[in-house]
Design an enzyme around this catalytic site. Structure first.
Site, PDB file in Angstrom:
ATOM      1  CD  GLU A  56      -1.328  -2.378   2.036  1.00  0.00           C
ATOM      2  OE1 GLU A  56      -2.142  -3.095   2.650  1.00  0.00           O
ATOM      3  OE2 GLU A  56      -0.090  -2.581   2.028  1.00  0.00           O
ATOM      4  CB  CYS A  82      -0.523  -4.188   8.624  1.00  0.00           C
ATOM      5  SG  CYS A  82       0.508  -2.777   8.163  1.00  0.00           S
ATOM      6  CB  THR A 168      16.077 -40.181  -5.649  1.00  0.00           C
ATOM      7  OG1 THR A 168      16.435 -41.081  -4.596  1.00  0.00           O
ATOM      8  CG2 THR A 168      14.583 -39.876  -5.576  1.00  0.00           C
ATOM      9  CD1 TRP A 177      24.455 -33.311 -13.294  1.00  0.00           C
ATOM     10  CD2 TRP A 177      23.147 -33.029 -11.507  1.00  0.00           C
ATOM     11  NE1 TRP A 177      25.103 -32.457 -12.433  1.00  0.00           N
ATOM     12  CE2 TRP A 177      24.316 -32.277 -11.332  1.00  0.00           C
ATOM     13  CE3 TRP A 177      22.171 -33.010 -10.510  1.00  0.00           C
ATOM     14  CZ2 TRP A 177      24.535 -31.499 -10.183  1.00  0.00           C
ATOM     15  CZ3 TRP A 177      22.392 -32.246  -9.384  1.00  0.00           C
ATOM     16  CH2 TRP A 177      23.560 -31.504  -9.233  1.00  0.00           C
ATOM     17  CG  ASP A 207      24.950 -35.727  -2.880  1.00  0.00           C
ATOM     18  OD1 ASP A 207      25.587 -36.743  -3.217  1.00  0.00           O
ATOM     19  OD2 ASP A 207      23.713 -35.662  -2.854  1.00  0.00           O
ATOM     20  CG  LEU A 211      21.520 -28.073  -0.652  1.00  0.00           C
ATOM     21  CD1 LEU A 211      21.195 -28.767   0.670  1.00  0.00           C
ATOM     22  CD2 LEU A 211      20.491 -28.456  -1.707  1.00  0.00           C
ATOM     23  CD  GLU A 302      16.736 -28.917  -3.570  1.00  0.00           C
ATOM     24  OE1 GLU A 302      17.673 -29.583  -4.068  1.00  0.00           O
ATOM     25  OE2 GLU A 302      16.410 -27.789  -3.968  1.00  0.00           O
TER      26      GLU A 302
END
Length: 374
Positions: A56, A82, A168, A177, A207, A211, A302
């Site tokens: 706003e 708010c 997976t 991949w 791994d 991330l 993940e």
């Protein structure tokens, strides 16, 4: 204005709210458009970064910058303005002071500090207020915020990349991949919208992932959360990036390891719960409650099949984001390890929300049945 006209303007405000994804957290994603009685757009905007102006205020400043007066105008906003003093002042008061004659809002703010008070204050000041247009889409846009305010827990989305037969990784753990480069970029866009990315110690050790969000533009990196019962995270892990917040949830205290990880900037949070002396466990529900207290709206998971299975088994996952590659692996690691079930009636029921091709891969978004009913 007509009801059809209200719907069209709210749709545009919802598009603006979408621009706040990945920016406004932990505040809700809100869009606002100021429209004159003749249908002219006077100003518009979306909620900015934490501590910055809400939608706003951005819209009012935009109108002022364009030289437009706002007295008698209608404000179309996707969430109740708010009414409390937080990091910024009350938006309802700003709209009243600007002479706004009518407010069309999609839905009430679930924050107990607001929760209808903004509407009441504007009505008391003589502003006409209509609520409900676009409510379902506005709530969907802010599912994490609604979850945190109502359930006191973030919205949990589990991301999985798998072969068409649901694997997976190979039994050896090799997984890079299975899905395409396009799918990985798309996954980064979903990371960017979350307040936290969650993984487990198994993934960290196997791994050594970063991330982080690096394949799409991102104004802030989500907090990284590691479920690590015994504090086995290596201090030289790639996840320790400059300026990044890292939370490690543990079940067993180890002063030496805690000091080494704290020296890398990690915060260690102890939430023991269940397991045995040989295999201590983190209380995952308590962890999510703690993340909510830290103003985390959405958690993007993940992780490996073991932590995925634990989260699903304990009923803590709300949504699945699954990328399926057009390939078959056969024997390998599953998406999640839980069960065995006594009957098919005990299976976890899902509702498909969307499907889309991302490069050569199929993206599925599925919701745990009834998880959104809060």
């Amino acid at each position: 204005m007509t009801a059809e006209g209200d719907t069209l303007w709210i749709q545009r405000a919802l598009e603006l709210a979408g621009q706040a994804v990945g920016i406004s957290e932990p505040n809700p994603r809100v869009g606002c458009i100021l429209v004159s009685a003749t249908g002219q757009v006077l100003g518009s905007g979306s909620t900015q970064r934490q501590g910055g102006p809400h939608a706003e205020i951005v819209a009012l400043r935009d109108a002022a910058a364009r030289g437009h007066a706002t007295r008698g105008a209608t404000a179309f906003v996707t969430l109740e303005p708010c009414s409390h003093h937080g990091r910024t002042g009350p938006c309802c008061d700003a709209l009243i002071a600007a002479g706004i004659g009518r407010v069309v809002a999609s839905i009430a703010d679930p924050n107990p500090l607001v929760s209808g008070r903004g509407f009441a204050r504007m009505r008391a000041a003589g502003v006409a207020v209509d609520v409900g247009t676009g409510a379902l889409l506005a709530r969907e846009c802010n599912m994490g915020f609604f979850s945190r305010m109502i359930r006191k827990s973030p919205w949990v989305r589990m991301k999985v990349a798998a072969s068409l037969d649901g694997r997976t990784a190979l039994d050896s753990g090799e997984s890079q991949w299975i899905t395409s480069d396009a799918a990985r970029s798309d996954g980064h866009a979903w990371r960017a919208r979350a307040g936290a990315v969650l993984t487990g110690i198994g993934t960290v050790l196997a791994d050594d992932p970063r991330l982080d969000v690096r394949r799409v533009p991102c104004s802030r990196q989500p907090t990284l959360v590691v479920v690590d019962s015994r504090l086995e995270t290596p201090p030289d892990a790639k996840l320790f990036l400059p300026g990044r917040t890292v939370l490690i949830y543990a079940a067993v205290r180890d002063a030496g390891r805690e000091q080494a990880l704290a020296s890398r900037g990690a915060e260690i949070v102890y939430k023991p719960g269940g397991g045995s002396s040989d295999s201590p466990k983190v209380d995952l529900q308590a962890m999510l409650a703690d993340l909510a207290l830290r103003e985390t709206n959405e958690v993007h998971v993940e992780a490996g099949y073991k932590l995925n299975g634990s989260l699903l088994r304990e009923g803590l996952v709300d949504e699945l984001l699954v990328y399926l590659a057009p390939t078959l692996i056969g024997q390998g690691r599953p998406m999640a390890q839980f069960g065995p079930l006594a009957s098919l009636q005990d299976s976890l029921k899902l509702e498909f929300l969307s499907t889309a091709m991302v490069g050569p891969d199929l993206r599925l978004v599925a919701r745990i049945a009834a998880r959104a009913n809060f």
